[in-house]
Write a protein that holds these residues in place. Structure first.
Motif, PDB file in Angstrom:
ATOM      1  N   ALA A 140     -15.056 -30.734  20.217  1.00  0.00           N
ATOM      2  CA  ALA A 140     -15.960 -31.226  19.174  1.00  0.00           C
ATOM      3  C   ALA A 140     -15.680 -32.693  18.863  1.00  0.00           C
ATOM      4  O   ALA A 140     -16.609 -33.500  18.722  1.00  0.00           O
ATOM      5  CB  ALA A 140     -15.815 -30.373  17.917  1.00  0.00           C
ATOM      6  N   ALA A 141     -14.400 -33.046  18.746  1.00  0.00           N
ATOM      7  CA  ALA A 141     -14.040 -34.428  18.442  1.00  0.00           C
ATOM      8  C   ALA A 141     -14.461 -35.363  19.567  1.00  0.00           C
ATOM      9  O   ALA A 141     -14.993 -36.455  19.332  1.00  0.00           O
ATOM     10  CB  ALA A 141     -12.535 -34.527  18.196  1.00  0.00           C
ATOM     11  N   ALA A 142     -14.234 -34.953  20.816  1.00  0.00           N
ATOM     12  CA  ALA A 142     -14.569 -35.806  21.952  1.00  0.00           C
ATOM     13  C   ALA A 142     -16.074 -35.993  22.094  1.00  0.00           C
ATOM     14  O   ALA A 142     -16.555 -37.083  22.437  1.00  0.00           O
ATOM     15  CB  ALA A 142     -13.996 -35.211  23.232  1.00  0.00           C
ATOM     16  N   ALA A 143     -16.835 -34.940  21.810  1.00  0.00           N
ATOM     17  CA  ALA A 143     -18.283 -34.997  21.955  1.00  0.00           C
ATOM     18  C   ALA A 143     -18.981 -35.595  20.748  1.00  0.00           C
ATOM     19  O   ALA A 143     -20.155 -35.978  20.825  1.00  0.00           O
ATOM     20  CB  ALA A 143     -18.835 -33.592  22.215  1.00  0.00           C
ATOM     21  N   VAL A 170     -15.860 -40.938  11.995  1.00  0.00           N
ATOM     22  CA  VAL A 170     -15.551 -39.702  11.261  1.00  0.00           C
ATOM     23  C   VAL A 170     -16.774 -38.799  11.283  1.00  0.00           C
ATOM     24  O   VAL A 170     -17.878 -39.233  10.916  1.00  0.00           O
ATOM     25  CB  VAL A 170     -15.145 -40.002   9.798  1.00  0.00           C
ATOM     26  N   LEU A 171     -16.592 -37.556  11.677  1.00  0.00           N
ATOM     27  CA  LEU A 171     -17.680 -36.583  11.655  1.00  0.00           C
ATOM     28  C   LEU A 171     -17.889 -36.056  10.236  1.00  0.00           C
ATOM     29  O   LEU A 171     -16.928 -35.687   9.567  1.00  0.00           O
ATOM     30  CB  LEU A 171     -17.366 -35.406  12.589  1.00  0.00           C
ATOM     31  N   ARG A 187     -14.486 -31.424  11.931  1.00  0.00           N
ATOM     32  CA  ARG A 187     -15.031 -31.109  13.233  1.00  0.00           C
ATOM     33  C   ARG A 187     -15.808 -29.795  13.193  1.00  0.00           C
ATOM     34  O   ARG A 187     -16.395 -29.384  14.191  1.00  0.00           O
ATOM     35  CB  ARG A 187     -13.899 -30.989  14.258  1.00  0.00           C
ATOM     36  N   ILE A 188     -15.823 -29.149  12.046  1.00  0.00           N
ATOM     37  CA  ILE A 188     -16.461 -27.836  11.897  1.00  0.00           C
ATOM     38  C   ILE A 188     -17.814 -28.004  11.213  1.00  0.00           C
ATOM     39  O   ILE A 188     -17.921 -28.604  10.137  1.00  0.00           O
ATOM     40  CB  ILE A 188     -15.544 -26.885  11.122  1.00  0.00           C
ATOM     41  N   SER A 189     -18.836 -27.465  11.818  1.00  0.00           N
ATOM     42  CA  SER A 189     -20.214 -27.689  11.393  1.00  0.00           C
ATOM     43  C   SER A 189     -20.439 -27.301   9.939  1.00  0.00           C
ATOM     44  O   SER A 189     -20.047 -26.217   9.495  1.00  0.00           O
ATOM     45  CB  SER A 189     -21.159 -26.891  12.294  1.00  0.00           C
ATOM     46  N   GLY A 190     -21.081 -28.223   9.201  1.00  0.00           N
ATOM     47  CA  GLY A 190     -21.456 -27.953   7.821  1.00  0.00           C
ATOM     48  C   GLY A 190     -20.296 -27.785   6.866  1.00  0.00           C
ATOM     49  O   GLY A 190     -20.472 -27.268   5.760  1.00  0.00           O
ATOM     50  N   ASP A 232      -9.222 -22.735   8.928  1.00  0.00           N
ATOM     51  CA  ASP A 232     -10.047 -23.736   9.610  1.00  0.00           C
ATOM     52  C   ASP A 232      -9.579 -25.151   9.309  1.00  0.00           C
ATOM     53  O   ASP A 232      -9.429 -25.983  10.215  1.00  0.00           O
ATOM     54  CB  ASP A 232     -11.516 -23.602   9.184  1.00  0.00           C
ATOM     55  N   THR A 233      -9.385 -25.457   8.030  1.00  0.00           N
ATOM     56  CA  THR A 233      -9.050 -26.840   7.679  1.00  0.00           C
ATOM     57  C   THR A 233      -7.650 -27.210   8.138  1.00  0.00           C
ATOM     58  O   THR A 233      -7.410 -28.335   8.603  1.00  0.00           O
ATOM     59  CB  THR A 233      -9.235 -27.108   6.169  1.00  0.00           C
TER      60      THR A 233
END
Length: 276
Positions: free
Chosen positions: A24-27, A107-108, A151-154, A161-162
Motif C-alpha cells: 500500500a505504501a509503495a503504490a 502521506v496517505l 495505509r489503511i483505507s478510510g 491495525d494502527t
C-alpha cells in the motif's frame, strides 16, 4: 492443530500483514485493514508486523530518527478499546522543518495534530527509566506538527491495525525553537492549531496522559522491553495536545505552543525540502 502449526500460521499472518502494508505504501493506495490477518487487539502480533515493516524500510536505505507516541488521549483509547498508548518509528524521509512545503504524496490520507517533540541528549537503555531519568536525558523540547497517515483505507482501524501500520505515522515538522526543561514545563503548555488561519484544535500539555513527560517514560520502558531502547540524538513525538484534524492539499497548518512558539507547514506540490 498443534502448537507448531499454530506458530507457523501466526508467523505467516504477520508476514502477510506486513506485505499488505508495504505494498500500500509503495503504490500510494490504501489497503484493507490487517486485523483479518492478525486480530484486532493482538499486541504481540501487531508489533511483530511493525518490526517487519521497519526492517524493510531500513533495508531500503531509510534511517530511523526516533519514535512517535500515539493513543495518548483517553477518549481515543476508549474508542479503540485499549488502556495504554502505542508507538511507531520515525524515519529520515518523514522529517521536515517549520515552513517547509510537504508534498501531497508524502502521506496517505493525512491528518494533523500538534505535539511537543523532545530530542534526547543521552540513551534511555539502562536504569529505572523513571521521570527523573527521562527528564535528565532530554536535551530540548521543540514545537512540532505530526502529519499522521494511514495505509489503511478510510482510517478503518482498530488497535492492531494502527500498531502494525507504524502507529499511523506519516511525517513530522519541527519548529525553530529549542528549549531546555529548566526553561519550559511541558505539562502546563497551551496549544492552538489553525488551518489557513482558522483555529481547528486546542489543548494543553496535561491532555497528553497528564504530562508529555509521562508519555516518554512509558515509551522508554516499552522500547527497552521490546529490545529497541531510545538512543541519544533521537527525536520523540510525545503525543497530541488536542484533536487531530484532516488537512488538504494547498492548506497551511500552524500551531502555537506557549513557551515554544510556533511551527508551520504547507501541504502542496513537491519541492526540494531541507532535512532535519
Amino acid at each position: 492443530m498443534t502448537d507448531a502449526t499454530t506458530s507457523v500460521a501466526a508467523a505467516q499472518a504477520v508476514r502477510a500483514a506486513a506485505a499488505r502494508l508495504l505494498t500500500a505504501a509503495a503504490a500510494g493506495e490504501p489497503c484493507a485493514p490487517v486485523r483479518d490477518l492478525i486480530g484486532a487487539d493482538d499486541v504481540h502480533a501487531a508489533y511483530a508486523v511493525q518490526e517487519l515493516v521497519t526492517q524493510a524500510r531500513v533495508a531500503a536505505g531509510t534511517a530511523v530518527t526516533g519514535r512517535k507516541i500515539g493513543l495518548t488521549s483517553e477518549a481515543v483509547q476508549r474508542q479503540l478499546g485499549v488502556d495504554q498508548p502505542d508507538f511507531g518509528f520515525l524515519f529520515s524521509d518523514m522529517a521536515y522543518l517549520g515552513g517547509d512545503v510537504v508534498p501531497v504524496g508524502a502521506v496517505l490520507q493525512p491528518r494533523v495534530e500538534a505535539e511537543i517533540a523532545f530530542t534526547l541528549a543521552s540513551d534511555l537503555a539502562e536504569g529505572r527509566l523513571d521521570e527523573a531519568q527521562v527528564r535528565a536525558a532530554i536535551g530540548h523540547a521543540i514545537p512540532a506538527l505530526e502529519i499522521c497517515g494511514s495505509r489503511i483505507s478510510g482510517w478503518d482501524i482498530r488497535f492492531g491495525d494502527t500498531v502494525a501500520d507504524n502507529a499511523s505515522a506519516g511525517a513530522y515538522v519541527l519548529g525553530p525553537v529549542r528549549a531546555r526543561l529548566d526553561q519550559f514545563e511541558p505539562r502546563v503548555a497551551q496549544m492552538t492549531m489553525s488551518i489557513d488561519g482558522v483555529e481547528v484544535s486546542s489543548g494543553t500539555g496535561a491532555a497528553c496522559v497528564g504530562d508529555p513527560i509521562n508519555a516518554v517514560v512509558w515509551l522508554a520502558q516499552k522500547a527497552r522491553e521490546l529490545g529497541e531502547p531510545l538512543r541519544a540524538g533521537q527525536v520523540v513525538l510525545s503525543g497530541a495536545l488536542g484533536p487531530m484534524r484532516p488537512v488538504a492539499p494547498g492548506q497551511t497548518v500552524r500551531a502555537e505552543i506557549s513557551g515554544l512558539g510556533s511551527v508551520t507547514f504547507t501541504l502542496d506540490e513537491p519541492n526540494d525540502k531541507e532535512q532535519v
